[in-house]
Design an enzyme around this catalytic site. Structure first.
Site, short mmCIF file in Angstrom:
data_model
loop_
_atom_site.label_atom_id
_atom_site.label_comp_id
_atom_site.label_asym_id
_atom_site.label_seq_id
_atom_site.Cartn_x
_atom_site.Cartn_y
_atom_site.Cartn_z
N HIS A 118 0.92 -0.57 0.24
CA HIS A 118 0.10 0.20 0.14
C HIS A 118 1.07 1.03 -0.02
CE1 HIS A 118 -3.55 -2.55 2.03
NE2 HIS A 118 -3.25 -2.47 1.37
N LYS A 122 -17.66 -6.96 7.72
CA LYS A 122 -16.25 -7.69 7.82
C LYS A 122 -15.62 -7.60 8.82
CE LYS A 122 -11.94 -7.99 3.78
NZ LYS A 122 -12.62 -6.43 2.99
N ARG A 178 -2.08 -5.97 -8.22
CA ARG A 178 -1.07 -6.20 -7.64
C ARG A 178 -1.12 -8.34 -9.01
NH1 ARG A 178 -2.87 -8.68 -2.08
NH2 ARG A 178 -4.98 -7.21 -3.48
N SER A 230 -2.29 -7.98 3.09
CA SER A 230 -2.45 -7.80 4.58
C SER A 230 -3.19 -9.57 5.11
CB SER A 230 -3.96 -6.33 4.38
OG SER A 230 -3.66 -5.38 4.11
P1 ADP Z 1 -9.93 -4.01 -0.13
O1 ADP Z 1 -10.12 -5.06 0.52
O2 ADP Z 1 -10.51 -2.62 -0.50
O3 ADP Z 1 -9.28 -4.99 -1.68
P2 ADP Z 1 -7.10 -3.97 0.44
O4 ADP Z 1 -6.69 -3.08 1.87
O5 ADP Z 1 -6.38 -5.12 0.37
O6 ADP Z 1 -8.29 -3.40 0.68
O7 ADP Z 1 -6.21 -2.93 -0.60
C1 ADP Z 1 -6.27 -1.71 -1.11
C2 ADP Z 1 -5.48 -1.78 -2.17
O8 ADP Z 1 -4.19 -2.00 -2.53
C3 ADP Z 1 -6.56 -2.64 -3.58
O9 ADP Z 1 -6.52 -1.64 -5.06
C4 ADP Z 1 -5.50 -3.25 -3.40
O10 ADP Z 1 -5.49 -4.01 -4.72
C5 ADP Z 1 -4.38 -2.77 -3.33
N1 ADP Z 1 -3.05 -3.56 -3.04
C6 ADP Z 1 -2.87 -4.40 -1.98
N2 ADP Z 1 -2.02 -4.69 -1.98
C7 ADP Z 1 -1.54 -4.33 -2.45
C8 ADP Z 1 0.37 -4.59 -2.86
N3 ADP Z 1 1.33 -5.65 -2.41
N4 ADP Z 1 0.44 -4.00 -3.72
C9 ADP Z 1 -0.45 -3.26 -4.86
N5 ADP Z 1 -2.22 -2.73 -4.38
C10 ADP Z 1 -1.93 -3.69 -2.78
#
Ligand code: ADP
Length: 168
Positions: free
Chosen positions: A30, A54, A103, A140
């Site tokens: 992120h 969730k 990703r 995450s």
């Molecule tokens: P959500 O539950 O909305 O997917 P996340 O916190 O998992 O929320 O992710 C938020 C955003 O960050 C999403 O667009 C996700 O694809 C992106 N994201 C998560 N991990 C990575 C990573 N390692 N590299 C790039 N983008 C990421």
């Protein structure tokens, strides 16, 4: 056609993006998206979704505090907690763009549908950044899983990130 030039810099609308997500927790993946998106926008709002349906490992307030600690010296970044429609919160904060990260191919299909739904709802455009290959495995859920087994996760988190106490 001659375009009317703005009279002063104040009349130029700021390009604000909203970066919505669960951020449970906020990872190095992120963080790199934020760093790479900063040159594209005047400001970025990191919007933590408070989704009651969730389950999460950290409370939204704890997630907010951890993320704010990272960007305390950068006035271009703001962190908020929200529930409900992302496009609504974007409009309330004057954000014309949604920022998301991709990703792998599975993310792409999901993000494509989400971008279409959001554009149809409000006209908002989604800006997708492809993750750098070295960060594409970071999520995450992997951080949460490793923590359950008391593993060191510091290499998966932004430098200096302080995680709060998990609520579970
Ligand atoms: P959500 O539950 O909305 O997917 P996340 O916190 O998992 O929320 O992710 C938020 C955003 O960050 C999403 O667009 C996700 O694809 C992106 N994201 C998560 N991990 C990575 C990573 N390692 N590299 C790039 N983008 C990421």
């Amino acid at each position: 056609m001659i375009q009317k030039l703005p009279k002063s810099h104040n009349e130029i609308k700021k390009r604000i993006a909203i970066f919505p997500g669960s951020f449970d927790p906020f990872t190095l993946g992120h963080h790199t998206i934020i760093e790479r998106a900063l040159p594209l926008f005047d400001g970025i709002i990191i919007a933590i979704g408070d989704n009651k349906d969730k389950s999460s490992m950290w409370s939204p307030e704890s997630r907010k505090e951890s993320i704010e600690g990272l960007y305390v010296n950068d006035p271009r970044i703001k962190v908020i907690i929200y529930s409900g429609l992302t496009v609504k919160i974007a409009a309330e904060h004057g954000a014309d763009f949604l920022l998301r990260g991709v990703r792998m191919i599975q993310d792409f299909e999901y993000e494509k549908n989400l971008a279409e739904v959001n554009r149809n709802l409000s006209g908002i455009e989604t800006v997708l950044l492809y993750t750098l290959p070295e960060y594409s495995y970071i999520s995450s859920s992997i951080v949460r899983e490793l923590l359950k087994y008391h593993q060191d996760v510091s290499s998966l988190l932004p430098p200096g990130m302080i995680l709060g106490t998990p609520k579970l």
